[in-house]
Design a protein around this motif. Structure first.
Motif, short mmCIF file in Angstrom:
data_model
loop_
_atom_site.label_atom_id
_atom_site.label_comp_id
_atom_site.label_asym_id
_atom_site.label_seq_id
_atom_site.Cartn_x
_atom_site.Cartn_y
_atom_site.Cartn_z
N ASP A 53 0.80 -1.22 0.00
CA ASP A 53 0.00 0.00 0.00
C ASP A 53 0.84 1.28 0.00
N GLU A 54 2.10 1.18 -0.38
CA GLU A 54 2.93 2.37 -0.50
C GLU A 54 2.45 3.17 -1.72
N PRO A 55 2.01 4.42 -1.54
CA PRO A 55 1.49 5.18 -2.68
C PRO A 55 2.55 5.39 -3.77
N VAL A 56 2.12 5.28 -5.00
CA VAL A 56 3.04 5.42 -6.13
C VAL A 56 3.02 6.85 -6.65
N THR A 57 4.15 7.31 -7.11
CA THR A 57 4.24 8.60 -7.78
C THR A 57 4.07 8.40 -9.29
N GLU A 58 4.11 9.50 -10.02
CA GLU A 58 3.79 9.45 -11.45
C GLU A 58 4.79 8.68 -12.29
N VAL A 103 -13.34 -7.90 2.11
CA VAL A 103 -12.43 -8.62 1.24
C VAL A 103 -11.01 -8.11 1.49
N ARG A 104 -10.15 -8.98 1.94
CA ARG A 104 -8.79 -8.58 2.25
C ARG A 104 -8.09 -8.07 0.99
N GLY A 105 -7.49 -6.88 1.09
CA GLY A 105 -6.77 -6.30 -0.04
C GLY A 105 -7.61 -5.43 -0.93
N VAL A 134 -8.32 6.60 2.18
CA VAL A 134 -8.49 5.44 1.31
C VAL A 134 -9.79 4.71 1.67
N VAL A 135 -10.51 4.27 0.66
CA VAL A 135 -11.79 3.59 0.88
C VAL A 135 -11.55 2.08 0.89
N ASP A 136 -11.99 1.43 1.96
CA ASP A 136 -11.93 -0.03 2.07
C ASP A 136 -13.27 -0.51 2.63
#
Length: 340
Positions: free
Chosen positions: A114-119, A196-198, A232-234
């Motif tokens: 879940d590490e946010p990605v950059t562009e 649901v996991r993930g 974040v929506v889970d």
């Protein structure tokens, strides 16, 4: 400034047109759409002669995208991929100095944490869903397009899932189908949410995305920008919104249910799309915040509550009919593309 917007009547397009018209730097906005609508030029990016429509524009904002029919991926490929390529080449031929393309978080390659990605994260998408394949392919085309047209500033806006109240019914039809009880999606009426996991995702309100598009149009920027709001929506987040409880459900069980519903024509969303959503990375929006001074006004709770309210009220109901699909009519007349 004179701005041309494709897909001007869609969920994103309505917000972008309104945001641009409210900006004092923008003198005129020309909206293009497949569906007839007041104040919009009827033009299908798959067939129309686009270069004359783009002539004299300071920017072209390409938002047009076809989500259905998911059972005919050749149709969405023709509209989304080939249509996008026609927009890009027409903008270059017309001498437009800036091109803004609405890509998606779906263009990104999967990430296992879940590490946010950059562009700069790879945009190879998930191969099992038409939507993510198409978004990824267009990104690859733009890579080469930018090399061939160095004097044309290309901006790729990559939003999370986009919601607004006014588009709720249309989105239910596109992804949930006729059997999703929009009028019953209210707090207290749905007792259980599958945990649901993930499964997690980001969202953004149409107004906030439109503000980001307005900023990239009117500022001297280029390159990709991630656009999303928090948190974040889970499943637990959704359960809190609906005053429900969560119940652990394996992802495989949900996937099997989606697959069965798909095969029974009960839902339009494919099992491959579920697979893609399970693999979406989270996005880092630091670049938009620092270079565009962009901050979302609406958080995820507000955005989803507005969407759910729209579902209950039937907001964004009927849409104007499309012109006949000449390609499909030809297939039917000649017997090409018939399915058993």
């Amino acid at each position: 400034m004179r701005i041309v917007v494709t897909g001007a009547t869609g969920n994103i397009g309505t917000g972008v047109v309104a945001a641009l018209k409210a900006d004092p730097q923008v003198e005129k906005v020309v909206g293009l759409a497949r569906r007839p609508a007041e104040g919009v030029v009827a033009a299908d990016v798959e067939r129309a002669d686009l270069a004359p429509l783009f002539q004299g524009a300071d920017a072209v904002v390409h938002l047009a995208w076809l989500f259905q029919p998911t059972r005919r991926p050749e149709t969405t490929w023709r509209a989304n991929v080939l249509g996008s390529l026609r927009v890009f080449e027409a903008a270059a031929a017309a001498g437009v100095p800036k091109l803004v393309y609405s890509s998606s978080v779906g263009a990104y390659s999967p990430r296992v944490d879940d590490e946010p990605v950059t562009e700069d994260w790879p945009t190879h998408g998930w191969p099992g869903a038409a939507y993510t394949r198409e978004k990824s392919y267009v990104e690859r085309y733009l890579d080469a397009f930018e090399q061939r047209h160095p004097n044309l500033d290309v901006v790729r806006v990559r939003p999370a899932f986009v919601f607004q109240r006014a588009a709720a019914t249309a989105q239910r039809r596109l992804f949930g189908g006729p059997f999703v009880p929009g009028s019953l999606v209210r707090p207290g009426l749905i007792p259980l949410i599958p945990d649901v996991r993930g499964l997690r995702a980001q969202v953004v309100h149409t107004e906030d995305l439109a503000d980001a598009v307005r900023r990239v149009v009117t500022r001297p920027v280029k390159g990709p920008f991630n656009i999303a709001t928090g948190p974040v929506v889970d499943p637990k987040f959704a359960a809190e919104l609906l005053h429900a409880r969560t119940i652990p459900v394996p992802a495989g069980v949900v996937r099997t249910a989606v697959d069965a519903a798909w095969r029974l024509h009960a839902v339009p969303a494919t099992p491959g799309l579920f697979d893609a959503v399970m693999r979406l990375p989270l996005m880092d929006t630091s670049r938009a915040e620092s270079e565009l001074d962009w901050r979302p006004k609406h958080d995820a709770a507000y955005t989803l509550n507005e969407f759910l309210k729209g579902l209950r009220e039937g907001a964004g109901g009927d849409t104007a009919p499309l012109a006949p699909d000449e390609h499909r009519l030809h297939e039917i007349a000649t017997g090409v593309g018939k399915r058993p």
